[in-house]
Design a protein around this motif. Structure first.
Motif, PDB file in Angstrom:
ATOM      1  N   LEU A  31       6.919 -67.483 -26.469  1.00 49.51           N
ATOM      2  CA  LEU A  31       6.887 -67.105 -24.686  1.00 49.51           C
ATOM      3  C   LEU A  31       5.855 -67.001 -23.590  1.00 49.51           C
ATOM      4  O   LEU A  31       5.611 -66.622 -22.474  1.00 49.51           O
ATOM      5  CB  LEU A  31       8.349 -65.512 -24.599  1.00 49.51           C
ATOM      6  CG  LEU A  31       9.790 -65.875 -24.905  1.00 49.51           C
ATOM      7  CD1 LEU A  31      10.390 -64.499 -25.058  1.00 49.51           C
ATOM      8  CD2 LEU A  31      10.566 -67.480 -24.881  1.00 49.51           C
ATOM      9  N   CYS A  32       5.142 -66.771 -24.861  1.00 53.15           N
ATOM     10  CA  CYS A  32       3.576 -66.063 -23.774  1.00 53.15           C
ATOM     11  C   CYS A  32       2.440 -67.229 -23.299  1.00 53.15           C
ATOM     12  O   CYS A  32       2.478 -68.221 -24.748  1.00 53.15           O
ATOM     13  CB  CYS A  32       3.187 -65.001 -24.665  1.00 53.15           C
ATOM     14  SG  CYS A  32       3.491 -63.382 -24.392  1.00 53.15           S
ATOM     15  N   PHE A  89       9.812 -55.737 -22.878  1.00 47.14           N
ATOM     16  CA  PHE A  89       8.560 -56.926 -22.902  1.00 47.14           C
ATOM     17  C   PHE A  89       9.471 -58.646 -23.097  1.00 47.14           C
ATOM     18  O   PHE A  89       8.992 -59.064 -22.786  1.00 47.14           O
ATOM     19  CB  PHE A  89       7.789 -56.557 -24.097  1.00 47.14           C
ATOM     20  CG  PHE A  89       6.543 -56.988 -23.427  1.00 47.14           C
ATOM     21  CD1 PHE A  89       6.293 -57.820 -22.503  1.00 47.14           C
ATOM     22  CD2 PHE A  89       6.346 -58.421 -24.844  1.00 47.14           C
ATOM     23  CE1 PHE A  89       4.566 -58.004 -22.724  1.00 47.14           C
ATOM     24  CE2 PHE A  89       4.918 -58.913 -24.204  1.00 47.14           C
ATOM     25  CZ  PHE A  89       4.183 -58.511 -23.393  1.00 47.14           C
ATOM     26  N   GLU A  90      10.632 -58.352 -23.623  1.00 44.40           N
ATOM     27  CA  GLU A  90      10.878 -59.893 -24.059  1.00 44.40           C
ATOM     28  C   GLU A  90      11.625 -60.225 -22.122  1.00 44.40           C
ATOM     29  O   GLU A  90      11.237 -61.933 -22.150  1.00 44.40           O
ATOM     30  CB  GLU A  90      12.105 -59.897 -24.727  1.00 44.40           C
ATOM     31  CG  GLU A  90      12.295 -61.800 -25.076  1.00 44.40           C
ATOM     32  CD  GLU A  90      13.294 -61.770 -26.842  1.00 44.40           C
ATOM     33  OE1 GLU A  90      13.866 -62.773 -27.181  1.00 44.40           O
ATOM     34  OE2 GLU A  90      13.318 -60.346 -27.279  1.00 44.40           O
ATOM     35  N   ARG A  91      12.601 -59.105 -21.823  1.00 45.75           N
ATOM     36  CA  ARG A  91      12.976 -59.938 -20.716  1.00 45.75           C
ATOM     37  C   ARG A  91      11.941 -60.194 -19.838  1.00 45.75           C
ATOM     38  O   ARG A  91      11.813 -60.441 -18.299  1.00 45.75           O
ATOM     39  CB  ARG A  91      14.481 -58.628 -20.116  1.00 45.75           C
ATOM     40  CG  ARG A  91      15.737 -58.410 -21.350  1.00 45.75           C
ATOM     41  CD  ARG A  91      16.222 -57.755 -20.233  1.00 45.75           C
ATOM     42  NE  ARG A  91      16.171 -56.254 -20.138  1.00 45.75           N
ATOM     43  CZ  ARG A  91      15.781 -55.416 -21.208  1.00 45.75           C
ATOM     44  NH1 ARG A  91      16.587 -55.008 -22.315  1.00 45.75           N
ATOM     45  NH2 ARG A  91      15.618 -53.960 -21.197  1.00 45.75           N
ATOM     46  N   ARG A  95      11.614 -63.742 -17.475  1.00 47.79           N
ATOM     47  CA  ARG A  95      11.654 -63.651 -15.898  1.00 47.79           C
ATOM     48  C   ARG A  95      10.758 -64.465 -15.446  1.00 47.79           C
ATOM     49  O   ARG A  95      10.352 -64.896 -14.710  1.00 47.79           O
ATOM     50  CB  ARG A  95      11.850 -62.300 -15.431  1.00 47.79           C
ATOM     51  CG  ARG A  95      12.507 -61.975 -16.004  1.00 47.79           C
ATOM     52  CD  ARG A  95      12.733 -60.564 -14.664  1.00 47.79           C
ATOM     53  NE  ARG A  95      12.425 -59.426 -14.557  1.00 47.79           N
ATOM     54  CZ  ARG A  95      11.939 -58.428 -15.017  1.00 47.79           C
ATOM     55  NH1 ARG A  95      13.359 -58.175 -16.193  1.00 47.79           N
ATOM     56  NH2 ARG A  95      11.763 -57.727 -15.757  1.00 47.79           N
ATOM     57  N   TYR A  96       8.636 -64.112 -15.899  1.00 45.49           N
ATOM     58  CA  TYR A  96       7.472 -64.089 -16.079  1.00 45.49           C
ATOM     59  C   TYR A  96       7.634 -66.369 -16.100  1.00 45.49           C
ATOM     60  O   TYR A  96       6.502 -66.282 -15.244  1.00 45.49           O
ATOM     61  CB  TYR A  96       6.521 -63.551 -16.553  1.00 45.49           C
ATOM     62  CG  TYR A  96       5.480 -63.824 -16.568  1.00 45.49           C
ATOM     63  CD1 TYR A  96       4.407 -63.888 -15.493  1.00 45.49           C
ATOM     64  CD2 TYR A  96       4.608 -64.929 -17.447  1.00 45.49           C
ATOM     65  CE1 TYR A  96       2.443 -64.321 -14.788  1.00 45.49           C
ATOM     66  CE2 TYR A  96       3.894 -65.338 -16.802  1.00 45.49           C
ATOM     67  CZ  TYR A  96       3.144 -64.917 -16.496  1.00 45.49           C
ATOM     68  OH  TYR A  96       1.410 -64.977 -15.653  1.00 45.49           O
ATOM     69  N   ARG A  97       7.959 -66.311 -16.832  1.00 45.37           N
ATOM     70  CA  ARG A  97       8.322 -68.123 -17.298  1.00 45.37           C
ATOM     71  C   ARG A  97       9.536 -68.512 -16.137  1.00 45.37           C
ATOM     72  O   ARG A  97       8.554 -69.681 -15.766  1.00 45.37           O
ATOM     73  CB  ARG A  97       8.899 -67.908 -18.578  1.00 45.37           C
ATOM     74  CG  ARG A  97       8.869 -69.052 -19.524  1.00 45.37           C
ATOM     75  CD  ARG A  97       8.857 -69.255 -21.017  1.00 45.37           C
ATOM     76  NE  ARG A  97       7.975 -70.781 -21.109  1.00 45.37           N
ATOM     77  CZ  ARG A  97       8.643 -70.546 -22.851  1.00 45.37           C
ATOM     78  NH1 ARG A  97       9.320 -70.374 -23.196  1.00 45.37           N
ATOM     79  NH2 ARG A  97       8.689 -71.550 -23.073  1.00 45.37           N
ATOM     80  N   GLU A  98      10.149 -67.947 -15.998  1.00 46.37           N
ATOM     81  CA  GLU A  98      10.628 -68.909 -15.250  1.00 46.37           C
ATOM     82  C   GLU A  98      10.837 -68.817 -13.419  1.00 46.37           C
ATOM     83  O   GLU A  98      10.754 -69.909 -13.096  1.00 46.37           O
ATOM     84  CB  GLU A  98      12.288 -67.761 -14.993  1.00 46.37           C
ATOM     85  CG  GLU A  98      12.884 -68.363 -13.926  1.00 46.37           C
ATOM     86  CD  GLU A  98      15.038 -67.384 -14.196  1.00 46.37           C
ATOM     87  OE1 GLU A  98      14.834 -67.202 -12.803  1.00 46.37           O
ATOM     88  OE2 GLU A  98      15.205 -67.821 -15.030  1.00 46.37           O
ATOM     89  N   LYS A  99       9.814 -67.937 -13.665  1.00 42.52           N
ATOM     90  CA  LYS A  99       9.167 -67.778 -12.196  1.00 42.52           C
ATOM     91  C   LYS A  99       8.492 -68.686 -12.058  1.00 42.52           C
ATOM     92  O   LYS A  99       8.338 -69.515 -10.615  1.00 42.52           O
ATOM     93  CB  LYS A  99       8.645 -65.871 -11.463  1.00 42.52           C
ATOM     94  CG  LYS A  99       8.451 -66.177 -10.391  1.00 42.52           C
ATOM     95  CD  LYS A  99       8.361 -64.762 -10.014  1.00 42.52           C
ATOM     96  CE  LYS A  99       7.031 -63.985  -9.209  1.00 42.52           C
ATOM     97  NZ  LYS A  99       5.909 -62.638  -8.788  1.00 42.52           N
TER      98      LYS A  99
END
Length: 130
Positions: A31-32, A89-91, A95-99
């Motif tokens: 995810l990162c 942290f996963e949530r 959100r970071y990725r979606e944004k």
């Protein structure tokens, strides 16, 4: 993702808890972005006295983020605090990725629609019809 697991304080923390934390947070690597640095600090605040004193602090430096992400969880057991911190942290990562995915794609989509509309009407870039 560069993952760093540290301990803090005078109280020793078992290798099993460190390895468990590393395994839990390593699953979030997909995810990162590759340049992300995640630092997880484990701390036993009161030592052998016990109580709700097992603290997990997460510091993540993400590319293109204006400031680092801080997260802190405290619980009776390290594993419970680690699990809760990982879930939060996963949530945040989702959100970071979606944004960042949506904001980078949005302008191109509208620009392309505008160009295709002009092309279908037979206009050139300066507004002239051909």
């Amino acid at each position: 993702m560069n993952l760093i697991i540290k301990t803090r304080g005078n109280q020793p923390i078992g290798d099993r808890d460190k390895k468990w934390a590393e395994a839990k947070f390593a699953k979030l690597a997909k995810l990162c972005p590759a340049e992300t640095v995640v630092e997880v600090t484990l701390e036993d605040l009161y030592g052998p006295k016990g109580g709700r004193d097992k603290r997990v602090h997460v510091l993540a430096e993400m590319p293109h983020a204006p400031e680092p992400f801080h997260l802190e969880e405290t619980d009776l057991k390290f594993r419970k605090a680690i699990s809760t911190a990982r879930a939060r942290f996963e949530r945040y990562l989702k959100r970071y990725r979606e944004k960042h995915e949506s904001s980078s794609r949005r302008p191109r989509k509208y620009w392309l629609a505008k160009v295709l509309e002009k092309f279908s009407r037979g206009q050139t870039d300066d507004g002239q019809t051909s």
